[in-house]
Every structure is written in structure tokens, then in C-alpha cells.
Write a protein that holds these residues in place. Structure first.
Motif, PDB file in Angstrom:
ATOM      1  N   SER A 147       0.831  -1.202   0.000  1.00 25.96           N
ATOM      2  CA  SER A 147       0.000   0.000   0.000  1.00 25.96           C
ATOM      3  C   SER A 147       0.867   1.253   0.000  1.00 25.96           C
ATOM      4  O   SER A 147       0.608   2.213  -0.742  1.00 25.96           O
ATOM      5  CB  SER A 147      -0.919   0.003   1.222  1.00 25.96           C
ATOM      6  OG  SER A 147      -1.832  -1.070   1.175  1.00 25.96           O
ATOM      7  N   ARG A 148       1.893   1.249   0.827  1.00 25.80           N
ATOM      8  CA  ARG A 148       2.795   2.407   0.870  1.00 25.80           C
ATOM      9  C   ARG A 148       3.490   2.607  -0.468  1.00 25.80           C
ATOM     10  O   ARG A 148       3.588   3.747  -0.972  1.00 25.80           O
ATOM     11  CB  ARG A 148       3.848   2.214   1.966  1.00 25.80           C
ATOM     12  CG  ARG A 148       4.811   3.394   2.113  1.00 25.80           C
ATOM     13  CD  ARG A 148       6.032   3.027   2.919  1.00 25.80           C
ATOM     14  NE  ARG A 148       6.852   2.020   2.255  1.00 25.80           N
ATOM     15  CZ  ARG A 148       7.666   2.267   1.229  1.00 25.80           C
ATOM     16  NH1 ARG A 148       7.755   3.492   0.722  1.00 25.80           N
ATOM     17  NH2 ARG A 148       8.384   1.305   0.688  1.00 25.80           N
ATOM     18  N   LEU A 150       2.501   1.693  -3.450  1.00 27.46           N
ATOM     19  CA  LEU A 150       1.543   2.184  -4.441  1.00 27.46           C
ATOM     20  C   LEU A 150       1.272   3.671  -4.229  1.00 27.46           C
ATOM     21  O   LEU A 150       1.250   4.465  -5.178  1.00 27.46           O
ATOM     22  CB  LEU A 150       0.246   1.394  -4.350  1.00 27.46           C
ATOM     23  CG  LEU A 150       0.225   0.012  -4.994  1.00 27.46           C
ATOM     24  CD1 LEU A 150      -1.016  -0.763  -4.558  1.00 27.46           C
ATOM     25  CD2 LEU A 150       0.272   0.108  -6.513  1.00 27.46           C
ATOM     26  N   ASN A 151       1.074   4.052  -2.980  1.00 31.41           N
ATOM     27  CA  ASN A 151       0.792   5.458  -2.677  1.00 31.41           C
ATOM     28  C   ASN A 151       1.927   6.368  -3.112  1.00 31.41           C
ATOM     29  O   ASN A 151       1.698   7.482  -3.598  1.00 31.41           O
ATOM     30  CB  ASN A 151       0.558   5.634  -1.171  1.00 31.41           C
ATOM     31  CG  ASN A 151      -0.734   5.021  -0.696  1.00 31.41           C
ATOM     32  OD1 ASN A 151      -1.620   4.725  -1.487  1.00 31.41           O
ATOM     33  ND2 ASN A 151      -0.847   4.826   0.598  1.00 31.41           N
ATOM     34  N   GLU A 152       3.164   5.912  -2.960  1.00 29.74           N
ATOM     35  CA  GLU A 152       4.335   6.745  -3.236  1.00 29.74           C
ATOM     36  C   GLU A 152       4.855   6.577  -4.652  1.00 29.74           C
ATOM     37  O   GLU A 152       5.891   7.149  -5.003  1.00 29.74           O
ATOM     38  CB  GLU A 152       5.433   6.440  -2.217  1.00 29.74           C
ATOM     39  CG  GLU A 152       5.024   6.769  -0.783  1.00 29.74           C
ATOM     40  CD  GLU A 152       6.099   6.447   0.243  1.00 29.74           C
ATOM     41  OE1 GLU A 152       7.215   6.061  -0.182  1.00 29.74           O
ATOM     42  OE2 GLU A 152       5.827   6.585   1.444  1.00 29.74           O
ATOM     43  N   THR A 164      -8.533  -4.011   1.750  1.00 30.74           N
ATOM     44  CA  THR A 164      -7.140  -3.566   1.736  1.00 30.74           C
ATOM     45  C   THR A 164      -6.813  -2.802   3.017  1.00 30.74           C
ATOM     46  O   THR A 164      -7.706  -2.361   3.741  1.00 30.74           O
ATOM     47  CB  THR A 164      -6.879  -2.654   0.536  1.00 30.74           C
ATOM     48  OG1 THR A 164      -7.751  -1.513   0.621  1.00 30.74           O
ATOM     49  CG2 THR A 164      -7.136  -3.386  -0.760  1.00 30.74           C
ATOM     50  N   LEU A 167      -4.435   2.377   4.983  1.00 35.91           N
ATOM     51  CA  LEU A 167      -3.540   3.430   4.505  1.00 35.91           C
ATOM     52  C   LEU A 167      -3.478   3.525   2.981  1.00 35.91           C
ATOM     53  O   LEU A 167      -2.867   4.443   2.435  1.00 35.91           O
ATOM     54  CB  LEU A 167      -2.130   3.238   5.065  1.00 35.91           C
ATOM     55  CG  LEU A 167      -1.389   1.926   4.775  1.00 35.91           C
ATOM     56  CD1 LEU A 167      -0.675   1.956   3.447  1.00 35.91           C
ATOM     57  CD2 LEU A 167      -0.371   1.652   5.891  1.00 35.91           C
ATOM     58  N   LEU A 168      -4.102   2.602   2.252  1.00 37.41           N
ATOM     59  CA  LEU A 168      -4.103   2.677   0.792  1.00 37.41           C
ATOM     60  C   LEU A 168      -4.923   3.877   0.342  1.00 37.41           C
ATOM     61  O   LEU A 168      -6.062   4.058   0.761  1.00 37.41           O
ATOM     62  CB  LEU A 168      -4.671   1.401   0.186  1.00 37.41           C
ATOM     63  CG  LEU A 168      -4.683   1.330  -1.349  1.00 37.41           C
ATOM     64  CD1 LEU A 168      -3.262   1.290  -1.893  1.00 37.41           C
ATOM     65  CD2 LEU A 168      -5.472   0.131  -1.835  1.00 37.41           C
ATOM     66  N   SER A 169      -4.345   4.689  -0.530  1.00 37.36           N
ATOM     67  CA  SER A 169      -5.008   5.895  -0.994  1.00 37.36           C
ATOM     68  C   SER A 169      -6.306   5.568  -1.728  1.00 37.36           C
ATOM     69  O   SER A 169      -6.395   4.597  -2.478  1.00 37.36           O
ATOM     70  CB  SER A 169      -4.081   6.674  -1.936  1.00 37.36           C
ATOM     71  OG  SER A 169      -4.775   7.714  -2.590  1.00 37.36           O
ATOM     72  N   GLU A 170      -7.327   6.392  -1.505  1.00 36.38           N
ATOM     73  CA  GLU A 170      -8.607   6.208  -2.182  1.00 36.38           C
ATOM     74  C   GLU A 170      -8.528   6.579  -3.655  1.00 36.38           C
ATOM     75  O   GLU A 170      -9.464   6.313  -4.415  1.00 36.38           O
ATOM     76  CB  GLU A 170      -9.681   7.051  -1.492  1.00 36.38           C
ATOM     77  CG  GLU A 170      -9.985   6.609  -0.062  1.00 36.38           C
ATOM     78  CD  GLU A 170     -11.075   7.447   0.571  1.00 36.38           C
ATOM     79  OE1 GLU A 170     -11.521   8.405  -0.088  1.00 36.38           O
ATOM     80  OE2 GLU A 170     -11.474   7.137   1.710  1.00 36.38           O
ATOM     81  N   MET A 172      -6.673   5.234  -5.778  1.00 33.62           N
ATOM     82  CA  MET A 172      -6.350   4.049  -6.567  1.00 33.62           C
ATOM     83  C   MET A 172      -7.600   3.502  -7.263  1.00 33.62           C
ATOM     84  O   MET A 172      -8.713   3.644  -6.767  1.00 33.62           O
ATOM     85  CB  MET A 172      -5.776   2.956  -5.667  1.00 33.62           C
ATOM     86  CG  MET A 172      -4.504   3.327  -4.942  1.00 33.62           C
ATOM     87  SD  MET A 172      -3.101   3.456  -6.050  1.00 33.62           S
ATOM     88  CE  MET A 172      -1.950   4.321  -4.965  1.00 33.62           C
ATOM     89  N   ARG A 290      -2.213   2.861  -9.853  1.00 33.72           N
ATOM     90  CA  ARG A 290      -2.275   4.311  -9.733  1.00 33.72           C
ATOM     91  C   ARG A 290      -2.952   4.890 -10.974  1.00 33.72           C
ATOM     92  O   ARG A 290      -2.510   4.655 -12.098  1.00 33.72           O
ATOM     93  CB  ARG A 290      -0.865   4.904  -9.590  1.00 33.72           C
ATOM     94  CG  ARG A 290      -0.158   4.502  -8.292  1.00 33.72           C
ATOM     95  CD  ARG A 290       1.230   5.131  -8.242  1.00 33.72           C
ATOM     96  NE  ARG A 290       1.153   6.578  -8.410  1.00 33.72           N
ATOM     97  CZ  ARG A 290       0.939   7.429  -7.415  1.00 33.72           C
ATOM     98  NH1 ARG A 290       0.772   6.972  -6.192  1.00 33.72           N
ATOM     99  NH2 ARG A 290       0.896   8.727  -7.633  1.00 33.72           N
TER     100      ARG A 290
END
Length: 311
Positions: A147-148, A150-152, A164, A167-170, A172, A290
Motif C-alpha cells: 500500500s505504501r 503504491l501510494n508513493e 485492503t 492506509l491505501l489511498s482512495e 487508486m 495508480r
């Protein structure tokens, strides 16, 4: 004969030069005036004059003759204009090639470290067969770490079970590519294993092995809710056991039953998968990516994933 080493004086002069100064020099020649060049470069005219003066000082030569508003290149200036064009064009081509090489490395895709999903192997195999010029770079990671990444932007896409981590960004997007009901995996030697279908009362007699909550909190809570939906408070084994294979080893030793979906892993001869009534819930695997990715290969990979899902 080409020189293989620089003299101390030449090396010292080169250290004082900058690519920025060569760009300013070329723009000044193209524009024909300091004011136009400064405007095109989005800098002040004094800054442009200062940089070109430093360039002349570093080279020990006058590059531009100023006669009123007219600018004329000296012989040294003409030579530098010709050579700097070659240098800057080569540097520009190198930067563009780096970008192409970065894209050409294919995709950076995350895959779970706790369970091997046959559907992932199938998708990767079909994708490579159809697009042999694209090489996915696979990175094994926990759901939290994936998750981190993917976010970054460290991953173009990643496979994760649902739900999930929080912390996974919405931002996505996702596509569910596989789904199967949970089963209880347990030793054939356990007395409860003789039943065709397990009820809540049967499962209440079992110790249940789940991955630690810190490993994937949302998924842990999801499985716990599924067990509680049977009307029981499950007896959870407290152990730092992460992988499905390790869970099955504990089940083989008679230390607990674990949750497994059919078709995910080979089941040893001493273990058995049991249905429950009612169902504990379903195990779903999704591909996340992403939405702002500029990697052109990602669209190709997503197309392959959608085709596999429809087949």
C-alpha cells in the motif's frame, strides 16, 4: 590521436563551466538580444549578463562583441556555438534515452508475500506470451508495505486481497480478478474432520490460526467478523505465523485450523478442507493501480487482466 586525460588547467576550466551557461549562450544567439533571451529563459537580464561573463572568464575568451544593440559572435563564440550544440544535443538525447529505458524496463508490480495465487501466475504467463517485449518486474511485499509503495509511486500496480489496508489511498483504481469462498483447513485426524459440513458449534471447538493483526489489520478483522457471523467467539491462536504454508503446518501438527480458499495452494494428504454452514465469507483478490501512472505498459497489462477476468 584522442586525448585520454585532461590537463590540470583544462580540468579546472571545465569545473567552472555549467550546462546552464551553454543553454543561455545558445538562447542569446538565437534571440539576438539580451532582453529577448532573458525573457525566453525566464530570468533577469543582469543574471543573463553575469552568467555569460562567467562563461567567457572560464574559457578565457571573448565570445560576443557588443556594438550598440547588435550582437556578433567572435571566432571563439562561433566555435563554442558549434561545439555546444553538439554537447547539448547529445545530452538531450541521453536524457530522452534514459526516459525510454525507464519505460522499457516494463512494469513494477507488487505481489503478496503470504500466499501464491495461481491466477497471478496465469495472468503473468499470458501477458508475457502476448507481449514478450514487456518485462514485468515483480516485487514481493506485505499488504501494508505494498500500500505504501503504491501510494508513493514505487509500484505501477499491485495484487492485494480485500479488504485492503486502511492506509491505501482512495485515489487508486482496482479490478477484482479472483474470488472464492473460505474453507476450514484442518488435520484429518481431528474428530470434527469427520463431519461433511461444519457448523458454528463445531468451529467453536477448534483453535483458529490467523495471520497476526499487525500484518494486515483490515483483513484480520474481516476474517474475524466472518467467524463471528457463525454465532461464536472463535478461539484464535496467538502466533507470529505469516504464510499460508506455515498455517497449514500448524494444522498438520493439530495445533489449529486455518482459513484457506480452494485452488490457492496444494493441500497435503494429512489435511482436509471443510465447508461451513453458513459460509464464513469469500476471499477476493484485486489488482490495484495508480490512476495517474504515465507508464504506457500499464494499460496493456490492465487490458490483459480484464480479458482474463472475462474468460
Amino acid at each position: 590521436m584522442a586525448r585520454t586525460a585532461l590537463s590540470n588547467a583544462t580540468f579546472a576550466s571545465m569545473r567552472r563551466l555549467s550546462v546552464r551557461q551553454l543553454i543561455y549562450f545558445r538562447e542569446l544567439h538565437r534571440s539576438g538580444s539580451f532582453s529577448k533571451a532573458a525573457s525566453a529563459l525566464s530570468i533577469s537580464q543582469p543574471t543573463l549578463s553575469q552568467q555569460l561573463a562567467q562563461l567567457e572568464d572560464s574559457l578565457g575568451a571573448v565570445l560576443i562583441e557588443r556594438k550598440g544593440r547588435l550582437l556578433r559572435l567572435t571566432p571563439h563564440g562561433k566555435l563554442l556555438l558549434e561545439r555546444s550544440k553538439r554537447v547539448l544535443d547529445l545530452l538531450s538525447a541521453t536524457i530522452e534515452e534514459f526516459a525510454e529505458l525507464s519505460t522499457g524496463q516494463g512494469l513494477r508490480i507488487g505481489m503478496p508475500s503470504y500466499l501464491s495465487y495461481p491466477v497471478i501466475s496465469l495472468l503473468l504467463g499470458e501477458f508475457r506470451a502476448a507481449h514478450p517485449d514487456i518485462s514485468p518486474f515483480m516485487i514481493e511485499a506485505t499488504a501494508e508495505e505494498m500500500s505504501r509503495m503504491l501510494n508513493e509511486g514505487e509500484l505501477d500496480a499491485g495484487f492485494m486481497s480485500l479488504p485492503t489496508p486502511a492506509l491505501l489511498s482512495e485515489a487508486m483504481d482496482s479490478l477484482i480478478i479472483w474470488k472464492a469462498d473460505y474453507r476450514l483447513c484442518m488435520s484429518k485426524a481431528h474428530p470434527v474432520a469427520r463431519r461433511l459440513v461444519l457448523t458454528g458449534q463445531d468451529i467453536a471447538k477448534l483453535d483458529i490460526v490467523l495471520a497476526p493483526p499487525d500484518y494486515h489489520r483490515t483483513h484480520y478483522d474481516y476474517q474475524l467478523r466472518g467467524l463471528r457471523s457463525l454465532g461464536i467467539e472463535p478461539r484464535i491462536v496467538h502466533a507470529e505465523v505469516l504464510t499460508t504454508q506455515s498455517h497449514m503446518q500448524l494444522a498438520s501438527a493439530g495445533l489449529g485450523a486455518c482459513l484457506i480458499s480452494e485452488g490457492t495452494v496444494p493441500i497435503p494428504d494429512d489435511l482436509v478442507l471443510k465447508h461451513t454452514d453458513p459460509s464464513i465469507g469469500s476471499h477476493r483478490l484485486a489488482l490495484f493501480w495508480r490512476v495517474d501512472s504515465s507508464n504506457p505498459h500499464l494499460r496493456t497489462f490492465l487490458s490483459a487482466a480484464r480479458q482474463l477476468r472475462q474468460s
